[in-house]
Motif scaffolding. Structure first.
Motif, PDB file in Angstrom:
ATOM      1  N   THR A   3      15.422 -27.627 -30.638  1.00 56.23           N
ATOM      2  CA  THR A   3      14.942 -28.832 -29.976  1.00 56.23           C
ATOM      3  C   THR A   3      13.621 -29.235 -30.620  1.00 56.23           C
ATOM      4  N   TYR A   4      13.474 -30.536 -30.877  1.00 57.13           N
ATOM      5  CA  TYR A   4      12.265 -31.068 -31.482  1.00 57.13           C
ATOM      6  C   TYR A   4      11.627 -32.051 -30.516  1.00 57.13           C
ATOM      7  N   GLN A   5      10.313 -31.951 -30.385  1.00 58.99           N
ATOM      8  CA  GLN A   5       9.564 -32.910 -29.589  1.00 58.99           C
ATOM      9  C   GLN A   5       8.843 -33.829 -30.558  1.00 58.99           C
ATOM     10  N   LEU A   6       9.178 -35.106 -30.483  1.00 61.02           N
ATOM     11  CA  LEU A   6       8.648 -36.085 -31.419  1.00 61.02           C
ATOM     12  C   LEU A   6       7.762 -37.089 -30.703  1.00 61.02           C
ATOM     13  N   ASN A   7       6.676 -37.457 -31.353  1.00 61.43           N
ATOM     14  CA  ASN A   7       5.767 -38.481 -30.837  1.00 61.43           C
ATOM     15  C   ASN A   7       6.170 -39.806 -31.472  1.00 61.43           C
ATOM     16  N   ILE A   8       6.960 -40.595 -30.730  1.00 62.34           N
ATOM     17  CA  ILE A   8       7.507 -41.832 -31.271  1.00 62.34           C
ATOM     18  C   ILE A   8       7.042 -43.018 -30.438  1.00 62.34           C
ATOM     19  N   CYS A  60      15.148 -41.838 -44.313  1.00 56.10           N
ATOM     20  CA  CYS A  60      16.545 -41.473 -44.536  1.00 56.10           C
ATOM     21  C   CYS A  60      16.724 -40.081 -45.127  1.00 56.10           C
ATOM     22  N   MET A  61      15.737 -39.572 -45.817  1.00 55.45           N
ATOM     23  CA  MET A  61      15.847 -38.244 -46.423  1.00 55.45           C
ATOM     24  C   MET A  61      14.836 -37.258 -45.844  1.00 55.45           C
ATOM     25  N   LEU A  62      14.083 -37.682 -44.854  1.00 51.03           N
ATOM     26  CA  LEU A  62      13.054 -36.857 -44.244  1.00 51.03           C
ATOM     27  C   LEU A  62      13.676 -36.025 -43.122  1.00 51.03           C
ATOM     28  N   PRO A  63      13.753 -34.710 -43.278  1.00 48.92           N
ATOM     29  CA  PRO A  63      14.347 -33.888 -42.214  1.00 48.92           C
ATOM     30  C   PRO A  63      13.492 -33.917 -40.953  1.00 48.92           C
ATOM     31  N   VAL A  64      14.138 -33.985 -39.813  1.00 48.86           N
ATOM     32  CA  VAL A  64      13.421 -34.036 -38.543  1.00 48.86           C
ATOM     33  C   VAL A  64      12.512 -32.819 -38.387  1.00 48.86           C
ATOM     34  N   SER A  65      12.886 -31.706 -38.958  1.00 54.92           N
ATOM     35  CA  SER A  65      12.096 -30.479 -38.834  1.00 54.92           C
ATOM     36  C   SER A  65      10.752 -30.562 -39.551  1.00 54.92           C
ATOM     37  N   SER A  66      10.589 -31.523 -40.453  1.00 59.38           N
ATOM     38  CA  SER A  66       9.338 -31.620 -41.217  1.00 59.38           C
ATOM     39  C   SER A  66       8.302 -32.543 -40.577  1.00 59.38           C
ATOM     40  N   VAL A  67       8.657 -33.190 -39.498  1.00 56.68           N
ATOM     41  CA  VAL A  67       7.770 -34.188 -38.904  1.00 56.68           C
ATOM     42  C   VAL A  67       6.635 -33.559 -38.104  1.00 56.68           C
ATOM     43  N   GLY A  68       6.912 -32.463 -37.432  1.00 55.30           N
ATOM     44  CA  GLY A  68       5.887 -31.797 -36.634  1.00 55.30           C
ATOM     45  C   GLY A  68       5.379 -32.684 -35.522  1.00 55.30           C
ATOM     46  N   ASP A  69       4.065 -32.726 -35.339  1.00 54.32           N
ATOM     47  CA  ASP A  69       3.488 -33.528 -34.256  1.00 54.32           C
ATOM     48  C   ASP A  69       2.916 -34.857 -34.754  1.00 54.32           C
ATOM     49  N   ALA A  70       3.399 -35.304 -35.920  1.00 53.94           N
ATOM     50  CA  ALA A  70       2.925 -36.568 -36.481  1.00 53.94           C
ATOM     51  C   ALA A  70       3.250 -37.732 -35.545  1.00 53.94           C
ATOM     52  N   GLU A  71       2.409 -38.758 -35.608  1.00 51.19           N
ATOM     53  CA  GLU A  71       2.630 -39.975 -34.826  1.00 51.19           C
ATOM     54  C   GLU A  71       3.589 -40.874 -35.608  1.00 51.19           C
TER      55      GLU A  71
END
Length: 154
Positions: A3-8, A60-71
């Motif tokens: 599970t990923y928590q994203l700041n969107i 499109c090529m950015l894995p969700v796992s690499s986003v971290g807590d970025a805005e």
């Protein structure tokens, strides 16, 4: 699945998906944010652009796992107040800077990113910023005019 928590767009969203799922798919398929478009799938056309910490990035090529807590900001998150478009969005409307609209998301997101770092870009700087965005309709002159207008109105 993790599970990923994203700041969107200023809200925290939880998504359960594989680590290598492209962020574009998460945004469109899981969160129903349809601003970013699938274009080439190779990060070469710009249709999938979003802002990550204020800078344009293809999703499109950015894995969700690499986003971290970025805005993360999508086209839907640019409006500053309810029912009020961002200055760049309004300039695109005023200058009629779209035909089919498929590239519009990427062009707007790159323009916002550019103006975040350069409030008064000249035409060469605008053209340079837009190099990674393809528009087959030939709206480039109106897009450039819209970005100049937005810069004046910021």
């Amino acid at each position: 699945m993790p599970t990923y928590q994203l700041n969107i767009n200023g809200s925290l969203k939880k998504v359960e998906t594989k680590a290598d799922t492209p962020l574009l798919y998460v945004l469109r398929d899981y969160l129903e944010l349809n601003g970013p478009k699938f274009g080439c799938g190779l990060a070469q056309c710009g249709a999938c652009n979003i802002l990550i910490n204020g800078s344009a990035s293809t999703s499109c090529m950015l894995p969700v796992s690499s986003v971290g807590d970025a805005e993360i900001t999508t086209l839907e998150g640019l409006a500053t107040e309810k029912n009020k478009l961002h200055t760049v969005q309004q300039a695109f409307v005023n200058e009629q800077a779209a035909q089919c609209g498929y590239c519009l998301n990427g062009m707007v997101m790159v323009a916002v990113s550019l103006l975040n770092t350069n409030a008064n870009p000249d035409e060469a700087e605008i053209r340079n910023a837009l190099q990674g965005n393809l528009c087959r309709c030939g709206s480039h002159s109106r897009i450039i005019r819209a970005i100049k207008t937005a810069a004046k109105n910021l």
